[in-house]
Design an enzyme around this catalytic site. Structure first.
Site, PDB file in Angstrom:
ATOM      1  N   CYS A 112       0.858  -1.185   0.000  1.00  0.00           N
ATOM      2  CA  CYS A 112       0.000   0.000   0.000  1.00  0.00           C
ATOM      3  C   CYS A 112       0.894   1.235   0.000  1.00  0.00           C
ATOM      4  O   CYS A 112       1.874   1.281   0.741  1.00  0.00           O
ATOM      5  CB  CYS A 112      -0.882  -0.017   1.252  1.00  0.00           C
ATOM      6  SG  CYS A 112      -1.948   1.425   1.411  1.00  0.00           S
ATOM      7  N   GLU A 155      -8.483  -0.987  -2.841  1.00  0.00           N
ATOM      8  CA  GLU A 155      -8.800   0.449  -2.967  1.00  0.00           C
ATOM      9  C   GLU A 155     -10.222   0.742  -2.490  1.00  0.00           C
ATOM     10  O   GLU A 155     -10.472   1.774  -1.875  1.00  0.00           O
ATOM     11  CB  GLU A 155      -8.605   0.929  -4.411  1.00  0.00           C
ATOM     12  CG  GLU A 155      -7.193   0.773  -4.959  1.00  0.00           C
ATOM     13  CD  GLU A 155      -6.098   1.283  -4.038  1.00  0.00           C
ATOM     14  OE1 GLU A 155      -6.312   2.276  -3.321  1.00  0.00           O
ATOM     15  OE2 GLU A 155      -5.021   0.672  -4.015  1.00  0.00           O
ATOM     16  N   HIS A 158     -10.203   1.174   1.096  1.00  0.00           N
ATOM     17  CA  HIS A 158      -9.768   2.531   1.492  1.00  0.00           C
ATOM     18  C   HIS A 158     -10.964   3.483   1.532  1.00  0.00           C
ATOM     19  O   HIS A 158     -11.133   4.222   2.488  1.00  0.00           O
ATOM     20  CB  HIS A 158      -8.746   3.089   0.484  1.00  0.00           C
ATOM     21  CG  HIS A 158      -7.327   2.702   0.784  1.00  0.00           C
ATOM     22  ND1 HIS A 158      -6.744   2.882   2.015  1.00  0.00           N
ATOM     23  CD2 HIS A 158      -6.361   2.151   0.000  1.00  0.00           C
ATOM     24  CE1 HIS A 158      -5.486   2.457   1.982  1.00  0.00           C
ATOM     25  NE2 HIS A 158      -5.229   2.000   0.769  1.00  0.00           N
TER      26      HIS A 158
HETATM   27 ZN   LIG Z   1      -3.596   1.103   0.025  1.00  0.00          ZN
END
Ligand SMILES: [Zn+2]
Length: 192
Positions: A112, A155, A158
């Site tokens: 990440c 993602e 996130h």
């Molecule tokens: Zn990430």
């Protein structure tokens, strides 16, 4: 490589306008509070010019740091959008959704951009059926497989305020941190 090979010949011949240059975004580390907060769905008309500009900056930032994906909140921006891809292929996913996932689970190493030199071995579905709006305003439904599916899910996490570290226990975290320290020392030695 000689300079002549790096020139876009179509631009040089006046056949194509040069790509407008955009500035990269700052990528925050995992201590940034926005990485823990879910981003609400975007309901305005999409994409507008500021979204198109944001996507360009996100793609260029991902490329700059050799990442495979980047979510807006990693850059302190509260939009439900991420980009995934490689040097050859990049796509923007606005308001991304998972429609279905495979029963088959695959365990692979994952990194990440907000956790430099830090890798965790994580189980994820082998494929995912997804829906998203791209930067041209087209809604797409498609099946993503393997690494692309993994990037999409990472993602999307996130945007939902979920960090990939939340999937592992204390022991795996300690092991990964030790490896991270070794890797950082190695990188620092190489730079000297
Ligand atoms: Zn990430």
């Amino acid at each position: 490589m000689s300079d002549i090979l790096t020139i876009d010949t179509a631009v040089a011949a006046g056949l194509k306008k040069p790509e407008p240059q955009v500035d990269p975004l700052q990528v925050f580390d995992d201590r940034h509070p926005m990485l823990s907060v879910p981003i609400p769905e975007f309901t305005g008309s999409l994409p507008n010019s500021s979204m198109t500009h944001l996507v360009k900056r996100m793609k260029m930032t991902m490329k700059l740091y050799s990442g495979l994906g980047l979510a807006s909140n990693q850059c302190g921006i509260k939009e439900r959008v991420f980009v995934i891809g490689t040097d050859q292929f990049q796509m923007a996913c606005i308001n991304p959704k998972v429609l279905a996932v495979s029963d088959e689970i695959v365990k692979e190493n994952e990194g990440c951009l907000s956790f430099p030199a830090f890798f965790l071995s994580l189980p994820r579905p082998k494929w995912v059926d997804v829906e998203f709006t791209d930067e041209n305003g087209e809604t797409k439904q498609t099946r993503l497989d393997g690494l692309t599916a993994r990037c999409f899910l990472h993602e999307l996490d996130h945007l939902n305020g979920v960090k990939f570290t939340s999937y592992v226990g204390a022991v795996a975290m300690q092991q990964a941190k030790r490896k991270q320290e070794k890797l950082i020392k190695k990188i620092v030695r190489r730079k000297k």
